[in-house]
Scaffold this motif. Structure first.
Motif, PDB file in Angstrom:
ATOM      1  N   VAL A 172     -34.884  74.927 110.697  1.00  0.00           N
ATOM      2  CA  VAL A 172     -36.031  75.754 111.157  1.00  0.00           C
ATOM      3  C   VAL A 172     -36.808  76.520 109.764  1.00  0.00           C
ATOM      4  O   VAL A 172     -36.746  77.286 109.325  1.00  0.00           O
ATOM      5  N   GLU A 173     -37.882  76.079 109.133  1.00  0.00           N
ATOM      6  CA  GLU A 173     -38.416  77.121 108.122  1.00  0.00           C
ATOM      7  C   GLU A 173     -40.037  76.886 108.332  1.00  0.00           C
ATOM      8  O   GLU A 173     -40.144  77.073 109.619  1.00  0.00           O
ATOM      9  N   GLN A 174     -40.807  77.349 107.100  1.00  0.00           N
ATOM     10  CA  GLN A 174     -42.334  77.994 108.141  1.00  0.00           C
ATOM     11  C   GLN A 174     -42.839  77.618 106.048  1.00  0.00           C
ATOM     12  O   GLN A 174     -42.701  77.753 105.443  1.00  0.00           O
ATOM     13  N   LEU A 175     -44.142  77.244 106.685  1.00  0.00           N
ATOM     14  CA  LEU A 175     -45.360  77.060 105.257  1.00  0.00           C
ATOM     15  C   LEU A 175     -46.500  77.997 105.734  1.00  0.00           C
ATOM     16  O   LEU A 175     -46.267  78.664 106.953  1.00  0.00           O
ATOM     17  N   THR A 176     -47.095  78.269 104.737  1.00  0.00           N
ATOM     18  CA  THR A 176     -48.895  79.151 105.011  1.00  0.00           C
ATOM     19  C   THR A 176     -49.384  78.214 104.512  1.00  0.00           C
ATOM     20  O   THR A 176     -49.738  77.734 103.281  1.00  0.00           O
ATOM     21  N   THR A 177     -50.535  77.812 105.451  1.00  0.00           N
ATOM     22  CA  THR A 177     -51.545  76.945 104.895  1.00  0.00           C
ATOM     23  C   THR A 177     -52.426  77.784 104.518  1.00  0.00           C
ATOM     24  O   THR A 177     -52.676  79.128 103.641  1.00  0.00           O
ATOM     25  N   GLY A 178     -53.324  76.988 103.655  1.00  0.00           N
ATOM     26  CA  GLY A 178     -54.370  77.586 102.906  1.00  0.00           C
ATOM     27  C   GLY A 178     -55.663  78.071 103.354  1.00  0.00           C
ATOM     28  O   GLY A 178     -55.959  78.905 102.275  1.00  0.00           O
ATOM     29  N   ASP A 179     -55.293  78.663 104.879  1.00  0.00           N
ATOM     30  CA  ASP A 179     -56.944  79.032 105.208  1.00  0.00           C
ATOM     31  C   ASP A 179     -55.286  80.999 105.584  1.00  0.00           C
ATOM     32  O   ASP A 179     -55.966  81.679 106.731  1.00  0.00           O
ATOM     33  N   GLY A 180     -54.068  80.732 105.310  1.00  0.00           N
ATOM     34  CA  GLY A 180     -53.550  82.326 105.142  1.00  0.00           C
ATOM     35  C   GLY A 180     -52.339  82.134 106.774  1.00  0.00           C
ATOM     36  O   GLY A 180     -52.306  83.228 107.507  1.00  0.00           O
ATOM     37  N   VAL A 181     -52.904  80.925 107.222  1.00  0.00           N
ATOM     38  CA  VAL A 181     -51.447  80.786 108.899  1.00  0.00           C
ATOM     39  C   VAL A 181     -50.058  80.553 108.629  1.00  0.00           C
ATOM     40  O   VAL A 181     -50.074  79.280 108.019  1.00  0.00           O
ATOM     41  N   ARG A 182     -49.386  80.755 109.222  1.00  0.00           N
ATOM     42  CA  ARG A 182     -48.201  80.585 108.850  1.00  0.00           C
ATOM     43  C   ARG A 182     -47.090  79.517 110.160  1.00  0.00           C
ATOM     44  O   ARG A 182     -47.439  80.147 111.356  1.00  0.00           O
ATOM     45  N   LEU A 183     -47.657  78.424 109.865  1.00  0.00           N
ATOM     46  CA  LEU A 183     -46.268  77.646 110.731  1.00  0.00           C
ATOM     47  C   LEU A 183     -44.966  77.719 110.383  1.00  0.00           C
ATOM     48  O   LEU A 183     -44.835  77.412 109.595  1.00  0.00           O
ATOM     49  N   VAL A 184     -44.602  77.134 111.519  1.00  0.00           N
ATOM     50  CA  VAL A 184     -43.081  76.661 111.758  1.00  0.00           C
ATOM     51  C   VAL A 184     -42.852  75.418 111.649  1.00  0.00           C
ATOM     52  O   VAL A 184     -43.142  74.407 112.730  1.00  0.00           O
ATOM     53  N   TYR A 185     -41.786  74.961 111.232  1.00  0.00           N
ATOM     54  CA  TYR A 185     -42.163  73.592 111.280  1.00  0.00           C
ATOM     55  C   TYR A 185     -40.019  73.773 111.504  1.00  0.00           C
ATOM     56  O   TYR A 185     -39.067  74.028 110.384  1.00  0.00           O
ATOM     57  N   ARG A 186     -39.528  72.495 111.607  1.00  0.00           N
ATOM     58  CA  ARG A 186     -38.193  71.341 111.277  1.00  0.00           C
ATOM     59  C   ARG A 186     -37.498  70.227 110.812  1.00  0.00           C
ATOM     60  O   ARG A 186     -38.763  69.403 110.104  1.00  0.00           O
ATOM     61  N   ASP A 187     -36.895  70.534 109.798  1.00  0.00           N
ATOM     62  CA  ASP A 187     -36.874  69.281 108.744  1.00  0.00           C
ATOM     63  C   ASP A 187     -35.552  68.679 109.038  1.00  0.00           C
ATOM     64  O   ASP A 187     -34.490  69.132 108.639  1.00  0.00           O
ATOM     65  N   SER A 188     -34.587  67.575 109.989  1.00  0.00           N
ATOM     66  CA  SER A 188     -33.198  67.813 109.556  1.00  0.00           C
ATOM     67  C   SER A 188     -32.645  67.038 108.702  1.00  0.00           C
ATOM     68  O   SER A 188     -31.661  67.760 108.742  1.00  0.00           O
ATOM     69  N   GLY A 189     -33.766  66.874 107.650  1.00  0.00           N
ATOM     70  CA  GLY A 189     -32.984  66.549 105.920  1.00  0.00           C
ATOM     71  C   GLY A 189     -32.496  65.025 105.558  1.00  0.00           C
ATOM     72  O   GLY A 189     -31.806  64.593 106.688  1.00  0.00           O
ATOM     73  N   GLY A 190     -31.207  65.568 104.836  1.00  0.00           N
ATOM     74  CA  GLY A 190     -30.959  64.270 104.360  1.00  0.00           C
ATOM     75  C   GLY A 190     -32.322  63.164 103.887  1.00  0.00           C
ATOM     76  O   GLY A 190     -32.531  62.944 103.610  1.00  0.00           O
ATOM     77  N   GLU A 191     -31.131  61.872 103.457  1.00  0.00           N
ATOM     78  CA  GLU A 191     -31.518  60.073 102.793  1.00  0.00           C
ATOM     79  C   GLU A 191     -32.340  59.793 103.890  1.00  0.00           C
ATOM     80  O   GLU A 191     -33.262  58.332 102.486  1.00  0.00           O
ATOM     81  N   GLY A 192     -32.715  59.744 104.931  1.00  0.00           N
ATOM     82  CA  GLY A 192     -33.265  58.977 105.314  1.00  0.00           C
ATOM     83  C   GLY A 192     -34.958  58.839 105.104  1.00  0.00           C
ATOM     84  O   GLY A 192     -35.773  60.044 104.672  1.00  0.00           O
ATOM     85  N   PHE A 193     -36.027  57.921 105.654  1.00  0.00           N
ATOM     86  CA  PHE A 193     -36.968  57.786 105.052  1.00  0.00           C
ATOM     87  C   PHE A 193     -37.594  58.821 105.884  1.00  0.00           C
ATOM     88  O   PHE A 193     -37.401  59.248 107.453  1.00  0.00           O
ATOM     89  N   PRO A 194     -38.757  59.548 105.299  1.00  0.00           N
ATOM     90  CA  PRO A 194     -39.038  60.761 105.784  1.00  0.00           C
ATOM     91  C   PRO A 194     -40.374  60.126 107.571  1.00  0.00           C
ATOM     92  O   PRO A 194     -41.058  59.972 107.040  1.00  0.00           O
ATOM     93  N   LEU A 195     -39.660  60.890 108.649  1.00  0.00           N
ATOM     94  CA  LEU A 195     -40.704  60.651 109.976  1.00  0.00           C
ATOM     95  C   LEU A 195     -41.563  62.470 110.014  1.00  0.00           C
ATOM     96  O   LEU A 195     -40.428  63.232 111.137  1.00  0.00           O
ATOM     97  N   VAL A 196     -43.108  62.592 109.887  1.00  0.00           N
ATOM     98  CA  VAL A 196     -43.081  63.401 110.532  1.00  0.00           C
ATOM     99  C   VAL A 196     -44.034  63.582 111.818  1.00  0.00           C
ATOM    100  O   VAL A 196     -44.846  62.260 112.115  1.00  0.00           O
ATOM    101  N   MET A 197     -43.520  64.126 112.877  1.00  0.00           N
ATOM    102  CA  MET A 197     -43.693  64.042 114.144  1.00  0.00           C
ATOM    103  C   MET A 197     -44.479  64.866 114.727  1.00  0.00           C
ATOM    104  O   MET A 197     -44.362  66.589 114.518  1.00  0.00           O
TER     105      MET A 197
END
Length: 292
Positions: free
Chosen positions: A4-29
């Motif tokens: 579980v990680e987070q980023l800050t958007t260009g307008d300053g909003v903290r969003l929480v996301y989850r990244d399973s990691g690994g070598e598989g091709f990325p799937l953004v849901m």
């Protein structure tokens, strides 16, 4: 379940996301209105490690920030661009369920399809509100759920003192028959994380969009998924599949899933359909198979 990680958007909003990691091709849901990335907990497990599964709580949803600005589909698409840039994803597969599909359609409208390898749209009408300038047949084909008066009335209910009950009734209407109590309870609980100041203007903006002109410009292999037991009529999913060049359609019968939430009701069936599509070898010649 992935980090579980987070980023800050260009307008300053903290969003929480989850990244399973690994070598598989990325799937953004991307999840739907009033819901959270927890909707896809069975997919994070079931589609990994063949795929690097990335999920996100939109602003105003789940455990992401809930500012008093930015509740428009176009801003949500910009947030997704911030996410894939943050992760350094030059190419990825995209899946959107309900409003999440609309966010991807806005992403395509603004930024094109150059970074998308494959696209899965799950149970989202091309236009949610039946605006007066659409003919009756256009309203039927696009899958319009509300007329404008109905949309305004729903917004007023959600913003009013009976908002909690209105949210529950809205969710309950997405199931046919007698839903699994645990699934209904889970969905009803998740929607509580979206306050009215976020959910109401977003719902209005979401429902006011008409994506019919964007669909023909989706030029990557696409799978459209519907469900016979959903409040979104499968006819509207057939229309979406017909408008996207070469798209495939898969409609789950009520014996498999009976709601707007097939990924929760029957995770193995949902994961099998999505996993098989994403794992196919490139074949741009013919994507016209229809599974109903």
């Amino acid at each position: 379940m992935g980090a579980v990680e987070q980023l800050t958007t260009g307008d300053g909003v903290r969003l929480v996301y989850r990244d399973s990691g690994g070598e598989g091709f990325p799937l953004v849901m991307l999840h739907g209105w009033g819901q959270t990335q927890e909707m896809f907990r069975h997919q994070v497990r079931g589609l990994s490690p063949a795929h690097r599964v990335i999920t996100l709580d939109f602003r105003g949803h789940g455990v992401s920030d809930k500012p008093y600005h930015g509740y428009r589909i176009a801003r949500f698409a910009a947030d997704v661009l911030d996410l894939v840039d943050h992760l350094g994803l030059d190419r990825f597969d995209a899946l959107g369920w309900s409003m999440g599909a609309s966010v991807w359609w806005s992403f395509v409208d603004q930024y094109g399809t150059g970074r998308l390898r494959r696209f899965v749209a799950v149970d989202q009408p091309a236009a949610v509100a039946a605006v007066p300038w659409m003919s009756v047949e256009e309203q039927r084909q696009s899958g319009a759920i509300f007329d404008v008066a109905g949309l305004l009335a729903l917004g007023a209910q959600l913003a009013g003192p009976g908002g909690e009950q209105a949210r529950y009734e809205f969710v309950r209407g997405m199931f046919s028959g007698d839903p699994d109590p645990a699934i209904l309870s889970f969905v009803a609980e998740q929607i509580k994380a979206t306050p009215a100041h976020a959910g109401v203007p977003l719902l209005f903006d979401h429902c006011a969009q008409d994506w019919r002109d964007v669909l023909p410009r989706i030029d990557v292999p696409t799978l459209v998924i519907g469900c016979d037991g959903s409040h979104v009529h499968p006819r509207s999913q057939q229309f979406v599949a017909q408008r996207i060049p070469g798209a495939r359609l898969h409609v789950f019968p009520v014996t498999v899933a009976n709601s707007h939430f097939p990924f929760l009701e029957n995770p193995p069936a949902f994961n099998d359909v999505v996993g098989a599509f994403l794992s196919e070898q490139p074949d741009p010649v013919d994507h016209t198979d229809v599974n109903v």
